[in-house]
Design a protein around this motif. Structure first.
Motif, short mmCIF file in Angstrom:
data_model
loop_
_atom_site.label_atom_id
_atom_site.label_comp_id
_atom_site.label_asym_id
_atom_site.label_seq_id
_atom_site.Cartn_x
_atom_site.Cartn_y
_atom_site.Cartn_z
N PRO A 1 0.71 -1.11 0.01
CA PRO A 1 0.00 0.08 0.11
C PRO A 1 0.82 1.03 -0.23
O PRO A 1 2.11 1.42 0.51
N ILE A 2 0.33 2.34 -0.54
CA ILE A 2 0.88 3.60 -0.60
C ILE A 2 0.95 4.20 0.96
O ILE A 2 1.84 4.70 1.31
N SER A 3 -0.06 3.80 1.64
CA SER A 3 -0.34 4.14 3.15
C SER A 3 -1.58 3.29 3.66
O SER A 3 -2.33 2.84 2.86
N SER A 4 -1.56 3.05 4.91
CA SER A 4 -2.69 2.44 5.41
C SER A 4 -2.79 2.81 6.84
O SER A 4 -1.79 3.02 7.66
N GLU A 5 -3.85 3.08 7.29
CA GLU A 5 -4.48 3.43 8.66
C GLU A 5 -5.64 3.19 9.12
O GLU A 5 -6.45 2.82 8.29
N THR A 6 -5.90 3.55 10.36
CA THR A 6 -7.44 3.33 10.82
C THR A 6 -8.11 4.82 10.64
O THR A 6 -7.11 5.81 10.72
N GLU A 7 -9.16 4.79 10.64
CA GLU A 7 -9.95 6.16 10.66
C GLU A 7 -11.53 6.02 11.25
O GLU A 7 -11.84 4.52 11.34
#
Length: 236
Positions: free
Chosen positions: A192-198
């Motif tokens: 992934p380019i980026s991954s996070e929770t939201e």
């Protein structure tokens, strides 16, 4: 000419502040990941995710390495992730994610910022139930078939697959499936380019432009606090 220069300088400092805040946020996330799972990205999925996110915001490699090294030190701070809930002016629900080594300081600061900008800090559980806690992965679409990807990721907990304004693929899953989705993407060789929770609001609230300014004033003030990682709201 002087006015144009001042505006450009102001925008430059704003970009610098945003970049610095991003580096600080990722640095704390790295510290938390290392404390929980060790300093090896090969065996620590959370640290791999942090390093991907660091790359996405152009965080220098030496700063990433320094954050990992510092997290291994015996005398470094142990950050605790705490979620604060409240309301901005005009009934807008606010969630504040923090990473702190002193919860007494942090809650006092956050409460003060809410009070000074017309908001109210609530109790735990007063607001979060109106949001969905999700995992979000941003992918480069090159070489990927959305139809195939959707079918292949259903078992990993895929909730939604779409695009952002830049044409990147956006994958969302329930928070409980975050680790499963990360593993599924890695097994497919997708970084992934980026991954996070939201936190996404289940319902949004319409406000006028003037009311929105009041809400953004609170959000901007809260985001400036050193312990604050991210702020979410339910404003349309």
């Amino acid at each position: 000419m002087g006015r144009i220069f001042e505006v450009r300088k102001s925008k430059m400092f704003a970009r610098y502040d945003k970049m610095a805040k991003g580096f600080t946020r990722i640095g704390k996330e790295i510290a938390i990941a290392v404390k929980k799972g060790g300093a090896s990205p090969e065996t620590n999925p959370a640290l791999r995710r942090c390093m991907q996110n660091a790359k996405a915001i152009n965080m220098p490699k030496d700063r990433v390495e320094a954050a990992i090294k510092n997290a291994l030190g015996k005398d470094t701070s142990s950050y605790e992730e705490v979620l604060y809930e409240g309301y901005a002016p005009h009934g807008i629900a606010i969630l504040v994610e923090t990473a702190t080594d002193n919860t007494t300081r942090t809650v006092a600061n956050v409460r003060s910022l809410f009070n000074k900008t017309g908001g109210t800090l609530g109790n735990s559980g007063s607001v979060a139930f109106t949001f969905r806690h999700l995992g979000m992965f941003k992918l480069n679409p090159e070489g990927l078939s959305t139809d195939e990807l959707e079918l292949e990721l259903i078992d990993a907990g895929l909730d939604e697959l779409g695009e952002d304004s830049d044409g990147n693929l956006i994958i969302r899953c329930e928070f409980a499936d975050f680790g499963n989705m990360q593993k599924a993407l890695e097994e497919k060789g997708i970084t992934p380019i980026s991954s996070e929770t939201e936190w996404l609001p289940s319902n949004t609230v319409e406000v006028t432009d003037e009311q929105a300014e009041d809400v953004f004033k609170l959000i901007e003030r809260v985001e400036q606090d050193d312990d604050v990682q991210r702020v979410f709201h339910n404003m349309a």
